[in-house]
Write an enzyme that holds these catalytic residues in place. Structure first.
Site, PDB file in Angstrom:
ATOM      1  N   ASN A   9       0.865  -1.176   0.000  1.00  0.00           N
ATOM      2  CA  ASN A   9       0.000   0.000   0.000  1.00  0.00           C
ATOM      3  C   ASN A   9       0.903   1.228   0.000  1.00  0.00           C
ATOM      4  O   ASN A   9       1.537   1.523   1.015  1.00  0.00           O
ATOM      5  CB  ASN A   9      -0.893  -0.032   1.249  1.00  0.00           C
ATOM      6  CG  ASN A   9      -1.720   1.224   1.409  1.00  0.00           C
ATOM      7  OD1 ASN A   9      -1.767   2.064   0.512  1.00  0.00           O
ATOM      8  ND2 ASN A   9      -2.376   1.357   2.551  1.00  0.00           N
ATOM      9  N   LYS A  11       0.004   4.236  -0.166  1.00  0.00           N
ATOM     10  CA  LYS A  11      -0.654   5.382   0.473  1.00  0.00           C
ATOM     11  C   LYS A  11      -0.483   6.632  -0.414  1.00  0.00           C
ATOM     12  O   LYS A  11      -0.513   6.499  -1.633  1.00  0.00           O
ATOM     13  CB  LYS A  11      -0.110   5.577   1.894  1.00  0.00           C
ATOM     14  CG  LYS A  11      -0.178   4.263   2.697  1.00  0.00           C
ATOM     15  CD  LYS A  11       0.102   4.436   4.157  1.00  0.00           C
ATOM     16  CE  LYS A  11      -0.022   3.076   4.844  1.00  0.00           C
ATOM     17  NZ  LYS A  11       0.105   3.164   6.302  1.00  0.00           N
ATOM     18  N   HIS A  89      -9.385   1.360   5.155  1.00  0.00           N
ATOM     19  CA  HIS A  89      -8.099   1.494   5.857  1.00  0.00           C
ATOM     20  C   HIS A  89      -8.295   2.419   7.060  1.00  0.00           C
ATOM     21  O   HIS A  89      -9.074   3.374   6.985  1.00  0.00           O
ATOM     22  CB  HIS A  89      -7.037   2.052   4.906  1.00  0.00           C
ATOM     23  CG  HIS A  89      -5.653   1.949   5.470  1.00  0.00           C
ATOM     24  ND1 HIS A  89      -5.186   2.829   6.415  1.00  0.00           N
ATOM     25  CD2 HIS A  89      -4.661   1.058   5.251  1.00  0.00           C
ATOM     26  CE1 HIS A  89      -3.947   2.482   6.742  1.00  0.00           C
ATOM     27  NE2 HIS A  89      -3.611   1.412   6.059  1.00  0.00           N
ATOM     28  N   GLU A  91      -6.605   4.746   8.131  1.00  0.00           N
ATOM     29  CA  GLU A  91      -6.336   6.157   7.830  1.00  0.00           C
ATOM     30  C   GLU A  91      -7.564   6.805   7.188  1.00  0.00           C
ATOM     31  O   GLU A  91      -7.842   7.982   7.408  1.00  0.00           O
ATOM     32  CB  GLU A  91      -5.090   6.258   6.937  1.00  0.00           C
ATOM     33  CG  GLU A  91      -3.827   5.973   7.747  1.00  0.00           C
ATOM     34  CD  GLU A  91      -2.681   5.370   6.968  1.00  0.00           C
ATOM     35  OE1 GLU A  91      -2.697   5.401   5.724  1.00  0.00           O
ATOM     36  OE2 GLU A  91      -1.745   4.835   7.626  1.00  0.00           O
ATOM     37  N   GLU A 159      -5.098  -4.910  10.616  1.00  0.00           N
ATOM     38  CA  GLU A 159      -4.073  -3.891  10.819  1.00  0.00           C
ATOM     39  C   GLU A 159      -4.326  -3.162  12.143  1.00  0.00           C
ATOM     40  O   GLU A 159      -5.145  -2.224  12.179  1.00  0.00           O
ATOM     41  CB  GLU A 159      -4.094  -2.868   9.676  1.00  0.00           C
ATOM     42  CG  GLU A 159      -3.828  -3.468   8.309  1.00  0.00           C
ATOM     43  CD  GLU A 159      -3.241  -2.433   7.359  1.00  0.00           C
ATOM     44  OE1 GLU A 159      -2.174  -2.694   6.822  1.00  0.00           O
ATOM     45  OE2 GLU A 159      -3.842  -1.355   7.182  1.00  0.00           O
ATOM     46  N   GLY A 165       2.991   2.104  10.846  1.00  0.00           N
ATOM     47  CA  GLY A 165       3.991   3.152  10.710  1.00  0.00           C
ATOM     48  C   GLY A 165       4.733   3.473  11.996  1.00  0.00           C
ATOM     49  O   GLY A 165       5.422   4.494  12.084  1.00  0.00           O
ATOM     50  N   SER A 204       3.766  -2.306  10.255  1.00  0.00           N
ATOM     51  CA  SER A 204       5.212  -2.376  10.506  1.00  0.00           C
ATOM     52  C   SER A 204       5.833  -3.719  10.103  1.00  0.00           C
ATOM     53  O   SER A 204       6.741  -4.211  10.769  1.00  0.00           O
ATOM     54  CB  SER A 204       5.528  -2.053  11.976  1.00  0.00           C
ATOM     55  OG  SER A 204       5.165  -0.717  12.272  1.00  0.00           O
TER      56      SER A 204
HETATM   57  P1  13P Z   1       3.326   0.265   7.559  1.00  0.00           P
HETATM   58  O1  13P Z   1       3.783  -1.035   6.934  1.00  0.00           O
HETATM   59  O2  13P Z   1       4.059   1.457   7.034  1.00  0.00           O
HETATM   60  O3  13P Z   1       3.275   0.160   9.049  1.00  0.00           O
HETATM   61  O4  13P Z   1       1.785   0.481   7.074  1.00  0.00           O
HETATM   62  C1  13P Z   1       0.893  -0.557   7.198  1.00  0.00           C
HETATM   63  C2  13P Z   1      -0.342  -0.187   6.489  1.00  0.00           C
HETATM   64  O5  13P Z   1      -1.079   0.680   6.914  1.00  0.00           O
HETATM   65  C3  13P Z   1      -0.633  -0.877   5.221  1.00  0.00           C
HETATM   66  O6  13P Z   1      -1.928  -0.599   4.783  1.00  0.00           O
END
Ligand code: 13P
Length: 244
Positions: A9, A11, A89, A91, A159, A165, A204
């Site tokens: 992803n 983002k 997601h 976010e 997740e 992150g 992560s």
């Molecule tokens: P990270 O791998 O950067 O922690 O992000 C995970 C994520 O949100 C994938 O959708």
């Protein structure tokens, strides 16, 4: 048998220059490799992928079209070359107030367009510390996934919000507990289609911790953020998944 899936992803990151890395991904390692770039790069990425990897979007609107400035319809993602779309997601749930009902409506739109929906669920640290993780996961799963799900049309991504992150990862026991719970809930509701539905871990994931995570039962792959941006890192994760 569930085909293992290494999903990236990107983002709100990605430039045309970064597409050069797509050709360097280890697409023949023995698992499916998927990248979800910003919508502006889907068509170009599809060209670079040459069918070796699959490409997906990061969101779609619940409706098929109309006066919705700035939004994108599932069929548009499909036209651009996507076969998957990430939905719900954390976010988007946080930044855009998406509810389980929103995610469910978007999932139906994805299915109408012939896309596989990757539905994201996961608890905050507050919820985990309150001992309510499985309650919340059950509620998110029930509310975000519409009736009629099939193994071909649905992927679940677990997740934990606090692991995204941050470099923090749940223990393997915590991952196992949630993945087993999700599998059982999918099987109760969708029978054999639930058995065949892939459940990814996200948060992560790095080359250094991937092998341990992929050894956990009911982990069928990963949804990777930061470490999917560089081919070398993502290849480390792909390789670990292929060997799992
Ligand atoms: P990270 O791998 O950067 O922690 O992000 C995970 C994520 O949100 C994938 O959708």
């Amino acid at each position: 048998m569930r085909r293992k899936l290494a999903a990236g992803n990107w983002k709100m990151n990605g430039t045309p220059a970064m597409l050069a890395g797509v050709g360097a991904l280890d697409a023949d390692a023995g698992c499916e490799v998927l990248l979800c770039p910003p919508a502006t790069l889907i068509a170009q990425m599809t060209d670079h992928a040459k069918g070796r990897i699959t490409v997906g979007g990061q969101d779609c609107h619940p409706l098929a079209g109309g006066a919705h400035t700035g939004d994108i319809a599932a069929s548009m993602l499909k036209d651009a070359g996507a076969t998957y779309v990430i939905l719900g997601h954390s976010e988007r749930r946080a930044d855009h107030g998406e509810t389980n009902a929103t995610v469910s409506a978007k999932t139906l739109a994805a299915w109408d367009a012939g896309l596989t929906a990757i539905v994201c669920i996961g608890e905050t640290l507050e919820t985990r510390e309150a001992g309510r993780t499985l309650d919340l996961i059950g509620t998110q799963l029930a509310g975000s996934v519409p009736d009629g799900a099939t193994a071909a049309g649905l992927v679940i991504a677990y997740e934990p919000v606090w692991a995204i992150g941050t470099g923090k990862v749940p223990t393997l026991e915590q991952i196992a507990e949630v993945h087993d719970f999700i599998r059982a809930a999918l099987e109760t509701r969708f029978g054999a289609e639930g058995t065949g539905t892939r459940v990814l871990y996200g948060g992560s994931v790095k080359p250094s911790n991937a092998a341990g995570i992929f050894a956990v039962p009911n982990v069928d792959g990963a949804l990777v953020g930061g470490a999917s941006l560089a081919a070398e890192d993502f290849n480390g994760i792909i390789g670990a998944l292929a060997k799992a």
